[in-house]
Design a protein around this motif. Structure first.
Motif, PDB file in Angstrom:
ATOM      1  N   GLN A 146     -11.894  -5.745  -1.998  1.00 55.70           N
ATOM      2  CA  GLN A 146     -10.645  -6.204  -1.376  1.00 55.70           C
ATOM      3  C   GLN A 146     -10.986  -6.910  -0.073  1.00 55.70           C
ATOM      4  N   GLY A 197      -3.686   0.467  -5.597  1.00 55.15           N
ATOM      5  CA  GLY A 197      -5.000  -0.061  -5.242  1.00 55.15           C
ATOM      6  C   GLY A 197      -6.130   0.843  -5.666  1.00 55.15           C
ATOM      7  N   LYS A 246       0.836  -1.198   0.000  1.00 58.16           N
ATOM      8  CA  LYS A 246       0.000   0.000   0.000  1.00 58.16           C
ATOM      9  C   LYS A 246       0.881   1.263   0.000  1.00 58.16           C
ATOM     10  N   GLY A 247       0.413   2.270  -0.703  1.00 61.55           N
ATOM     11  CA  GLY A 247       1.165   3.521  -0.795  1.00 61.55           C
ATOM     12  C   GLY A 247       1.839   3.703  -2.138  1.00 61.55           C
ATOM     13  N   TYR A 253      -8.485   1.977  -3.960  1.00 61.15           N
ATOM     14  CA  TYR A 253      -8.842   3.002  -2.980  1.00 61.15           C
ATOM     15  C   TYR A 253      -7.746   4.054  -2.823  1.00 61.15           C
ATOM     16  N   GLU A 254      -6.639   3.868  -3.552  1.00 62.68           N
ATOM     17  CA  GLU A 254      -5.539   4.836  -3.441  1.00 62.68           C
ATOM     18  C   GLU A 254      -5.695   5.907  -4.508  1.00 62.68           C
ATOM     19  N   SER A 269      -4.335   6.227  -8.558  1.00 57.06           N
ATOM     20  CA  SER A 269      -4.114   4.927  -9.211  1.00 57.06           C
ATOM     21  C   SER A 269      -5.065   4.806 -10.402  1.00 57.06           C
TER      22      SER A 269
END
Lengths: 142, 374, 135
Positions: free
Chosen positions: B273, B65, B60-61, B67-68, B71
């Motif tokens: 997810q 993803g 993550k980061g 939800y990021e 992206s």
């Protein structure tokens, strides 16, 4: 490759349909080459597709070993897709190489959703064929 | 060496946990149902593959993803969270629906209305199970049996539940052949199932042109919050019936709806997810989804029986089950159950009318719930 | 909070009943309206038919006018009416002056009369766009 209207227009099943209706139906049909010995549909399996014969000879084997041959252009195989019992009542196998047009039940119902008038005409044809089949099978039983 | 270790610790193999495995199996199941069993492949295949993509473990980061922010998947997901994809899907639905059957027999619209009772019973059930009002509203709309409507309302009321609600809605739509027939048989007698419907009259082109205008005004004046769905829906239908923009109508019901369906299904699948989806709430949602579908089917059928108490010309109560707006699945089930009772009883065209009214009814319900819960 | 208590606390009963009634009422009204659509459609189609019939009638009318014969003019009567007017204009005159004079006197079929007199040789050209009366 899309199916031409000219291919289906002369077939008995499509008699009485307008050019626009034939176009709509043709856009849902998929051509398929069939090899000798290939099984198109099996008895007892859920009926999800029906086929229109363009060329070739097919044998349909029913229960108790009864069978019949279909080689006429325009014959429909797999009516149980849209009428009871909704599972194939026989096994259809290609006796020779041939060509068929297929339409899945999803595509068929989508077609009817798109054009109710076409749906009405098709259902009337199906009703007629179903009653003929019933009469034929009751004659055979006698 | 450090570089290699860093690389290896960022791989999916290293980051995998059992929840990812469960979701990968769920995605594979959807793909199997879509490809091998041909259960609603247009929906389940994009969703199933999206589930696989969304559950590949990543660090993550990195902006990977869904939800990021920034992206690629997040940008594609924009159409879900803002309700754009459902509106576009409704445009295509309107352009592919022929309302002749409904116009020929308008009383069948009442069965579509009755089938929406599943939504309100589910609302009560969700509140009783402790869901917050907005969450309950989003879960309730599953009873409308309309994927885009469910996603649209959930995006407005409870965006954190889009994944489980969408999966539940589409899963149950694919399971209509299993859910509906037993309920139809339980609530009707053999005699009722054999009721033949009268032939439908021919409908003029003018009627088909007037309908989208009348429908838009009457439905959207009543529930303005349903404009994002019903506006494009009736617009698509008018394009289809006008005959003067065939190219646009054709594009709407093919390329446009297919594009929206691909991205909608794929991103909804990717949004499931494991850490978001595998929660106790999801179990509750799946349970309530089954209840919603069942009550919707039952209420449609029962309303058909009630109508027969007052009507001279009886209607086949099986048609009530087609008021569940899973088009054309529920119409097909009604047709099949009708034929099994009487091989000469072809209910398909009448069932299509109920199906179409169900689509309108579920969109109105979404508008009503949104205005109650905003 | 769970169960019926939760439903009451969140106003669930009111939402469910109101929502159900609204959607039933809305679709009932829509079905009543579409039940009458065929009458509206028939009315509109009748109006369109009438308008197209009118258009057809207008298109065919000029042909009928071409077929009808103009009213016949008595040459002697025309001579008697127009000769005094021609005399007022002098030995030679322009046809437009004779036409204006005859119209101001509200004589019938002026154009037809002048044409008939020209065709019968009573009014003959004198050159330079002027005409003379020949007895």
């Amino acid at each position: 490759m899309p199916v031409d209207v000219q291919t289906i227009e002369p077939l008995a099943f499509f008699q009485g349909l307008s050019y626009v209706e034939l176009e709509q139906f043709a856009s849902s049909l998929k051509p398929r080459s069939v090899k000798k010995g290939e099984v198109l549909l099996r008895q007892g399996t859920p009926a999800m597709t029906f086929f229109i014969v363009l060329s070739g000879t097919f044998t349909v084997t029913l229960e108790k070993g009864r069978s019949y041959t279909l080689d006429k252009k325009g014959t429909v195989i797999g009516w149980s897709t849209v009428i009871a019992p909704f599972e194939y009542t026989g096994t259809a196998m290609a006796e020779t190489d041939g060509e068929v047009l297929s339409i899945s039940s999803n595509d068929f119902f989508q077609l009817i959703q798109n054009n109710n008038a076409l749906g009405k005409k098709i259902m009337q044809k199906i009703q007629k064929i179903a009653s003929e089949r019933k009469a034929l099978s009751s004659n055979k039983k006698r | 060496m450090d570089l290699l270790i860093q690389f290896l610790t960022n791989t999916g193999y290293y980051l995998l946990d059992f929840r990812n495995v469960i979701m990968l199996l769920v995605g594979s199941l959807f793909l199997y149902l879509a490809i091998a069993k041909e259960y609603e492949p247009l929906l389940l295949l994009p969703i199933g593959f999206g589930v696989l993509v969304g559950n590949i473990p990543f660090f993550k980061g990195f902006g990977l993803g869904i939800y990021e922010p920034n992206s690629v998947l997040h940008y594609l997901y924009f159409g879900v969270t803002t309700g754009v994809y459902p509106s576009i899907v409704f445009l295509g639905l309107g352009a592919m629906t022929d309302f002749s059957s409904l116009l020929a027999m308008p009383r069948l619209m009442l069965l579509g209305a009755a089938a929406q009772m599943g939504i309100y019973f589910t609302l009560l059930g969700a509140l009783a199970l402790g869901f917050l009002p907005k969450e309950a509203g989003s879960i309730a709309i599953i009873g409308g049996a309309d994927g885009p409507t469910s996603i649209f309302l959930t995006a407005k009321l409870a965006p954190h539940l889009i994944g489980p609600i969408a999966i539940a809605a589409y899963s149950y739509m694919a399971l209509i052949p299993i859910i509906q027939p037993p309920i139809m048989r339980l609530l009707t007698t053999q005699k009722e199932r054999r009721i033949h419907m009268p032939d439908m009259r021919d409908v003029s082109r003018t009627e088909k042109l007037l309908f989208p205008a009348a429908g838009l005004i009457l439905c959207c004046f009543l529930a303005p919050a349903s404009i994002p769905l019903l506006g494009p829906f009736f617009f698509g239908n008018l394009m289809k019936e006008s005959g003067v923009v065939d190219r646009l109508a054709q594009t709407a019901r093919t390329a446009i709806i297919d594009t929206a369906t691909i991205f909608l299904g794929f991103t909804v699948g990717a949004s499931t997810q494991a850490d978001v989806f595998l929660t106790p709430k999801s179990v509750g949602i799946f349970f309530l989804g089954a209840v919603a579908f069942s009550i919707a089917t039952a209420s449609g059928v029962l309303f058909g029986k009630i109508m027969n108490l007052f009507m001279k010309q009886k209607i086949n109560p099986l048609l009530g089950a087609a008021g569940v707006s899973a088009v054309p699945g529920s119409a097909r089930e009604v047709h099949q159950v009708g034929l099994q009772a009487d091989p000469t009883n072809y209910l398909l065209m009448h069932a299509m009318a109920c199906n179409s009214s169900g689509v309108i009814g579920s969109a109105i319900c979404a508008g009503i719930l949104w205005s109650f819960l905003v | 909070m769970y169960g019926l208590q939760a439903i009451s606390a969140q106003n669930g009963w009111a939402m469910a009943v109101a929502g159900a009634l609204i959607v039933m009422a809305g679709l009932t009204v829509l079905s009543l309206v579409i039940a009458q659509l065929h009458k509206v459609a028939a009315f509109l189609e009748k109006g369109v038919e009438k308008r197209s019939e009118k258009k057809q009638a207008v298109k065919t009318a000029p042909k009928e006018a071409a077929v009808t014969k103009p009213p016949s003019v008595d040459i002697d009567e025309a001579q008697a009416r127009l000769k005094p007017l021609a005399a007022e204009l002098g030995e030679s005159f322009e046809l437009t002056n004779l036409y204006e004079l005859a119209n101001s006197g509200e004589l019938p079929h002026v154009h037809l009369s002048i044409r008939s007199l020209r065709e019968s040789g009573v009014i003959v050209p004198a050159g330079d766009g002027r005409f003379v009366w020949r007895d």
